[in-house]
Design an enzyme around this catalytic site. Structure first.
Site, short mmCIF file in Angstrom:
data_model
loop_
_atom_site.label_atom_id
_atom_site.label_comp_id
_atom_site.label_asym_id
_atom_site.label_seq_id
_atom_site.Cartn_x
_atom_site.Cartn_y
_atom_site.Cartn_z
N TYR A 137 56.93 -8.78 -49.66
CA TYR A 137 56.32 -10.00 -49.12
C TYR A 137 54.86 -9.72 -48.80
O TYR A 137 54.52 -9.11 -47.80
CB TYR A 137 57.06 -10.46 -47.87
CG TYR A 137 58.54 -10.72 -48.06
CD1 TYR A 137 59.08 -10.99 -49.31
CD2 TYR A 137 59.41 -10.69 -46.97
CE1 TYR A 137 60.43 -11.22 -49.48
CE2 TYR A 137 60.76 -10.93 -47.13
CZ TYR A 137 61.27 -11.18 -48.39
OH TYR A 137 62.62 -11.41 -48.54
N SER A 196 67.36 -18.08 -46.92
CA SER A 196 67.22 -19.48 -47.31
C SER A 196 68.37 -20.34 -46.78
O SER A 196 68.95 -21.14 -47.51
CB SER A 196 67.12 -19.61 -48.83
OG SER A 196 66.54 -20.84 -49.20
N PRO A 197 68.72 -20.21 -45.50
CA PRO A 197 69.86 -20.95 -44.95
C PRO A 197 69.61 -22.45 -44.82
O PRO A 197 70.56 -23.21 -44.61
CB PRO A 197 70.05 -20.32 -43.57
CG PRO A 197 68.67 -19.87 -43.18
CD PRO A 197 68.06 -19.38 -44.47
N LEU A 198 68.35 -22.85 -44.97
CA LEU A 198 68.01 -24.28 -44.91
C LEU A 198 67.65 -24.84 -46.28
O LEU A 198 67.00 -25.86 -46.40
CB LEU A 198 66.87 -24.51 -43.91
CG LEU A 198 67.21 -24.15 -42.47
CD1 LEU A 198 66.00 -24.27 -41.56
CD2 LEU A 198 68.35 -25.03 -41.95
N GLY A 199 68.11 -24.13 -47.34
CA GLY A 199 67.88 -24.64 -48.69
C GLY A 199 66.42 -24.84 -49.00
O GLY A 199 66.03 -25.87 -49.56
N HIS A 216 66.50 -4.39 -52.10
CA HIS A 216 66.17 -5.80 -52.31
C HIS A 216 66.93 -6.39 -53.50
O HIS A 216 67.38 -7.53 -53.46
CB HIS A 216 64.66 -5.94 -52.50
CG HIS A 216 64.12 -7.24 -52.03
ND1 HIS A 216 62.82 -7.40 -51.58
CD2 HIS A 216 64.67 -8.47 -51.91
CE1 HIS A 216 62.61 -8.66 -51.23
NE2 HIS A 216 63.72 -9.32 -51.43
N GLY A 256 64.01 -25.69 -47.27
CA GLY A 256 63.46 -26.92 -46.68
C GLY A 256 64.26 -28.16 -46.96
O GLY A 256 64.13 -29.16 -46.23
N PHE A 257 65.10 -28.16 -47.98
CA PHE A 257 65.85 -29.36 -48.35
C PHE A 257 66.73 -29.85 -47.22
O PHE A 257 66.81 -31.06 -46.94
CB PHE A 257 66.70 -29.07 -49.59
CG PHE A 257 67.51 -30.25 -50.07
CD1 PHE A 257 66.94 -31.22 -50.86
CD2 PHE A 257 68.85 -30.39 -49.70
CE1 PHE A 257 67.69 -32.32 -51.31
CE2 PHE A 257 69.60 -31.47 -50.13
CZ PHE A 257 69.01 -32.44 -50.93
#
Length: 352
Positions: free
Chosen positions: A72, A221-224, A142, A226-227
């Protein structure tokens, strides 16, 4: 929002419930991912000072698990995190990741992966300096290197554990047989995979495997991306360089079809007096007591909102009702571009 909302406002304090990864490593029930703090999905560069404030604010609100990686930036995310947590380093868990082929002197991204034992040890030395620490609490591969037997990888990790430079280790997006082989040599503490209401692939093989072997599970990415927060709608188009624009689940036709999932989340947000993000995170933590989401953000308000998910609870009846509605929804499109997916679920070569 009602006054008794589950949302957290600046100045309020909460303590996300504690969970254990691998039965040993205690962390907050909601973590913080700092991947985008050097550079957002939209390719903008956030204020470093504000990113440090967000990290420190997360700690003030009970977060003890912070996720980063050498890739990152490269390197810059680890530097930001190291500076931010220096004053409370011993009270938190830092997890970071190695495995991409990155020149350790220049930060140049070279083709492919590199999990050669000598390289892993060199990477860790750089990580310790950037993170301003003497040990890494949880170190992940990773992506599985198809050229290096996992036995050799875990051998290097065991050396680092014996030296006190690494406390626990895990694997990110691994093939299941690689997990078994690694775990047989030295217990795997956690698997880190994408997992959310939008992408439920780990339910097929990896989550049952974690339960069988006593391994924790960390959701990236538990919130997709941002979706699931409502930030993306049917009219959303992505900036050049934003990886979401290359994901077929967010193509113009599929966004429209997939909005039915967000409608479900929003309906439950109203019922539970919470936000869509909080419902999405609370659903994940309701699945198993050893699942920990690490939502990333570059906005203080979003971090506070995410931490508030720790106060959202589903009864068994509510969860069954939610899951019944969820089962009727089919998500259209693929979660990542094919060239990125090729690095997931890879099995390490057999040691000769």
């Amino acid at each position: 929002m009602p006054e008794d909302s589950n949302s957290i406002l600046p100045g309020q304090h909460t303590s996300p419930d504690r969970r254990k990864l691998g039965g040993k490593l205690e962390v907050s029930g909601i973590g913080l991912g700092v991947q985008n703090m050097p550079r957002t999905y939209q390719t903008t560069i956030p204020s470093r000072k504000e990113m440090i404030n967000i990290i420190r604010g997360a700690y003030d609100h009970g977060v003890t698990l912070f996720d980063t990686a050498e890739a990152y930036g490269p390197f810059e995310s680890e530097r930001i995190l190291g500076e931010a947590v220096a004053s409370f380093r011993n009270k938190i868990v830092i997890e970071t990741k190695y495995g991409w082929n990155i020149d350790q002197a220049t930060g140049q991204r070279l083709p492919g992966l590199n999990s050669k034992p000598d390289h892993i040890k060199l990477v860790v030395e750089g990580m310790l300096k950037r993170l301003r620490t003497d040990r890494i609490d949880l170190l992940y591969q990773h992506r599985v290197d198809p050229a290096v037997p996992i036995e050799d990888v875990v051998g290097a990790i065991k050396d680092l554990v014996q030296q006190g430079k690494v406390l626990y280790y895990g694997l990110s997006e691994p093939g299941p047989q690689t997990v078994r082989r690694a775990h047989a040599i030295h217990p795997v503490t956690a698997i880190q995979n994408e997992y959310s209401l939008l992408w439920r692939g780990p339910e097929e093989t990896i989550l049952p495997l974690c339960e069988e072997l006593g391994i924790g599970f960390v959701c990236w990415s538990p919130l997709g991306v941002g979706f699931l927060t409502g930030a993306i709608d049917a009219n959303t188009r992505f900036a050049q360089g934003d990886i979401r624009g290359a994901e077929s689940r967010f193509s113009p036709e599929n966004i429209t079809r997939n909005m039915v999932l967000l409608d479900l989340v929003k309906k439950w947000a109203v019922e539970k007096e919470a936000t869509p993000a909080q419902i999405s995170l609370a659903w994940l933590t309701a699945q198993k007591p050893w699942i920990v989401p690490i939502p990333g953000t570059t906005q203080m308000a979003h971090m506070l909102d995410n931490v508030g998910a720790a106060r959202v609870r589903f009864t068994n009846e509510e969860l069954n009702s939610f899951n019944k509605e969820l089962a009727a929804i089919k998500i259209e499109g693929v979660r990542l571009p094919e060239f990125v997916l090729a690095f997931s679920s890879v099995e390490a070569p057999v040691k000769q």
